[in-house]
Design a protein around this motif. Sequence first.
Motif, short mmCIF file in Angstrom:
data_model
loop_
_atom_site.label_atom_id
_atom_site.label_comp_id
_atom_site.label_asym_id
_atom_site.label_seq_id
_atom_site.Cartn_x
_atom_site.Cartn_y
_atom_site.Cartn_z
N ALA A 371 0.83 -1.22 0.00
CA ALA A 371 0.00 0.00 0.00
C ALA A 371 0.86 1.26 0.00
CB ALA A 371 -0.93 -0.02 1.21
N GLY A 372 2.03 1.18 -0.62
CA GLY A 372 2.85 2.37 -0.77
C GLY A 372 3.88 2.53 0.33
N GLU A 373 4.39 3.75 0.44
CA GLU A 373 5.43 4.06 1.41
C GLU A 373 5.08 5.34 2.14
OE1 GLU A 373 9.17 4.28 -0.57
OE2 GLU A 373 9.10 2.20 -1.31
N ARG A 374 5.67 5.47 3.31
CA ARG A 374 5.56 6.72 4.07
C ARG A 374 6.89 6.94 4.75
NH1 ARG A 374 0.70 8.45 8.20
NH2 ARG A 374 1.67 10.35 9.00
N GLY A 375 7.72 7.80 4.16
CA GLY A 375 9.07 7.98 4.65
C GLY A 375 9.83 6.67 4.50
N ALA A 376 10.45 6.23 5.61
CA ALA A 376 11.22 4.98 5.59
C ALA A 376 10.35 3.75 5.79
CB ALA A 376 12.30 5.04 6.68
N PHE A 377 9.03 3.95 5.89
CA PHE A 377 8.12 2.84 6.19
C PHE A 377 7.44 2.32 4.93
CE2 PHE A 377 8.92 4.16 10.39
CZ PHE A 377 8.50 3.16 11.26
N ARG A 378 7.34 1.03 4.82
CA ARG A 378 6.57 0.37 3.77
C ARG A 378 5.23 -0.03 4.36
NH1 ARG A 378 10.07 -2.60 0.39
NH2 ARG A 378 8.23 -3.67 -0.46
N LEU A 379 4.16 0.18 3.58
CA LEU A 379 2.81 -0.05 4.07
C LEU A 379 2.17 -1.25 3.37
CD1 LEU A 379 1.49 3.65 4.04
CD2 LEU A 379 2.85 2.48 5.79
N PHE A 380 1.32 -1.95 4.13
CA PHE A 380 0.61 -3.12 3.60
C PHE A 380 -0.82 -3.10 4.14
CE2 PHE A 380 5.07 -4.07 3.88
CZ PHE A 380 5.36 -4.71 2.68
N ALA A 381 -1.73 -3.67 3.37
CA ALA A 381 -3.14 -3.66 3.76
C ALA A 381 -3.72 -5.06 3.65
CB ALA A 381 -3.93 -2.70 2.88
N ALA A 382 -4.55 -5.38 4.63
CA ALA A 382 -5.38 -6.59 4.61
C ALA A 382 -6.65 -6.20 5.34
CB ALA A 382 -4.68 -7.75 5.30
N PRO A 383 -7.51 -5.40 4.66
CA PRO A 383 -8.65 -4.75 5.32
C PRO A 383 -9.41 -5.67 6.27
CG PRO A 383 -8.55 -4.15 3.01
CD PRO A 383 -7.52 -5.21 3.22
N PRO A 384 -9.73 -5.14 7.47
CA PRO A 384 -9.55 -3.75 7.92
C PRO A 384 -8.17 -3.46 8.50
CG PRO A 384 -10.64 -4.99 9.63
CD PRO A 384 -10.45 -5.95 8.49
N TRP A 385 -7.23 -4.39 8.39
CA TRP A 385 -5.93 -4.19 9.01
C TRP A 385 -4.96 -3.44 8.10
CZ3 TRP A 385 -4.36 -5.14 13.95
CH2 TRP A 385 -5.28 -5.80 14.77
N ARG A 386 -4.14 -2.60 8.72
CA ARG A 386 -3.04 -1.92 8.05
C ARG A 386 -1.75 -2.24 8.80
NH1 ARG A 386 -4.48 2.63 5.11
NH2 ARG A 386 -2.30 2.60 4.44
N PHE A 387 -0.65 -2.40 8.05
CA PHE A 387 0.65 -2.72 8.64
C PHE A 387 1.69 -1.77 8.07
CE2 PHE A 387 -1.89 -6.50 8.78
CZ PHE A 387 -1.54 -7.16 9.96
N ALA A 388 2.67 -1.41 8.89
CA ALA A 388 3.78 -0.57 8.43
C ALA A 388 5.07 -1.10 9.05
CB ALA A 388 3.57 0.89 8.83
N VAL A 389 6.13 -1.16 8.25
CA VAL A 389 7.44 -1.65 8.71
C VAL A 389 8.50 -0.66 8.26
CG1 VAL A 389 9.19 -3.45 8.51
CG2 VAL A 389 6.77 -4.08 8.60
N GLY A 390 9.37 -0.28 9.20
CA GLY A 390 10.46 0.62 8.85
C GLY A 390 11.48 0.71 9.95
N ASP A 391 12.62 1.35 9.63
CA ASP A 391 13.66 1.58 10.62
C ASP A 391 13.30 2.81 11.43
OD1 ASP A 391 14.82 -0.46 9.28
OD2 ASP A 391 16.49 0.68 8.45
#
Length: 417
Positions: A371-391
Motif C-alpha cells: 500500500a505504498g510508502e511513508r518515509g522509511a516505512f513500507r505499508l501493507f493492507a489486509a482490510p480492515p488491518w493496516r501494517f507498516a514496517v520501517g527503521d
Amino acid sequence: MVRAASCVLAGLLLAGPLRAQEPPPVDPTDIIDTLLGGLLGFKEATGPELQAEVADIGGVPFRSTVPLQYLTRAELARYLKDVLDDEYPEARARADQRTLVAFGLLAPGTDLRAVRARLLEENVAGFYDERPGKKQLYAISEDRRLTPTNQLILAHELRHALQDQYASVHDTLPASVGDFDDRRLAFLSLLEGDATLVMERFLLRRLPGMEDKDLSGLSMPVPAVPGAPRVLADQLVLPYIVGRDFARAVWQRGGWEAVKAAWSRPPASTEQVLHPEKFFAGEGPRPADVSYLPAAGTAVNEGVLGELLTRTLLGEGSDEAAAGWGGDQFRLWDVGGKSLLVWRSLWDTPSDLAEFRQALLARLAAERTPAGERGAFRLFAAPPWRFAVGDAAGGVVLVSSDDEGAFQAALTVVARP
C-alpha cells in the motif's frame, strides 16, 4: 498457564492425537504399549519405583514423594477446564488473541482459548500440576495402571515435579508474563528440554547397549499438531525440541548439577536457548522500550516476542533472518474497541537488522497487499488491518491496527526522523 501440556510432545510423537471425544477404533497407545512392553521389556512398575529411577537417571534426588493419581480422558477434560479457568481466564486469553491477530500470527475471529483447550484435551497424555495446593502427578489411564506408555510419560512428568521441589516453578516468573512472551517460552524450554532429556535417558536404559550412548547429534522430529495455527503449534511443541538441545548443552558442560542450577537461574530469552553459548556468556537481551502512547487508548498487553516466535512470524526457513535478534518489546492498546500494536525490535549488527527487515517485508508482501510508502516505512493492507514496517529508534518498528485513525496517528509519530 499451568504446564498441563507438559507431555503433549510425548503424546504426539508416540501416539498421535489422543482424541477424548472420538477415540479411534484401535487406541494408538495400545500399539505403543505392545512395542515397549513386548519388544523392549518394560516391566510393571509402581509410582515409588518410577520415582527412584527418575532420580537416579537425572542425578538429582527427590526431597519428598510425589503423589500419583489416575484420570480417565473424560475426567481429564473436566480437570483441564478447571486449569484453564484458574490459569488462563477469558480476559488473559482475549489479550493474547488480540496480540497474535495484530502480529498477523492468528486469523481474526479465531477463539484462541477454545483452540488451546481442544489441543490440550486431545493431546495431553500425563501431567504434573504445579499450582499451589496441588503439586500432584496425573497419569491418563482408563484402567488405572502404569502401562509402558505411562511409565515413559511419567518419567518426563516426575522430572517436572523434581524441578518444582527445588525451584517452585509456578512462581519463578510473574503472572504478568504471558504464555506467548519470550521470557516464559525461554523458561518453559529449559523445563521441557530437561524433562525430555531425562525421558530420553529413561528410554535408552531399556534399550540393550544404548544406556551410555551419546545421542547429541540426534535431531528430534517436530510432530504435526493437526488443526492448530502455526503459532499455537510452535508455542506448544518447540520448547521441547529447542529445549532438549539446550538442556543437553548445559548437561554436557556441567552435568546434572549445572542443569539443576539453571532451574533457579533460567535462560533470559529464547535467544539463549537457541544459542547456548550466549547463556554461558551471560549475554542477555537489550532493552527495547516502546515509548509511543496513543492519545486515547487503554493498554491491553505488552511483552517480548523473542527470537523463537520471530521465526514463527517470518515463516518457514527464517532461522538465519531471526538469529541476529538483540531484544524487543511490543505494546497493544484498545482504541475505541479496535487494536493498535507497536513492536520495536533491536538487532546485533546493521546487517542483521537489514536481513530481518527484508525477511519481514517479504513475509508481509506475500500475504497482504502493498500500500505504498511513508518515509522509511513500507505499508501493507489486509482490510480492515493496516501494517507498516520501517527503521526507527535504532531498530525495526512494526505498526499495525484495524483502526485507520489510530494507525495513521501512531505512524506519524514513530516515522519521524
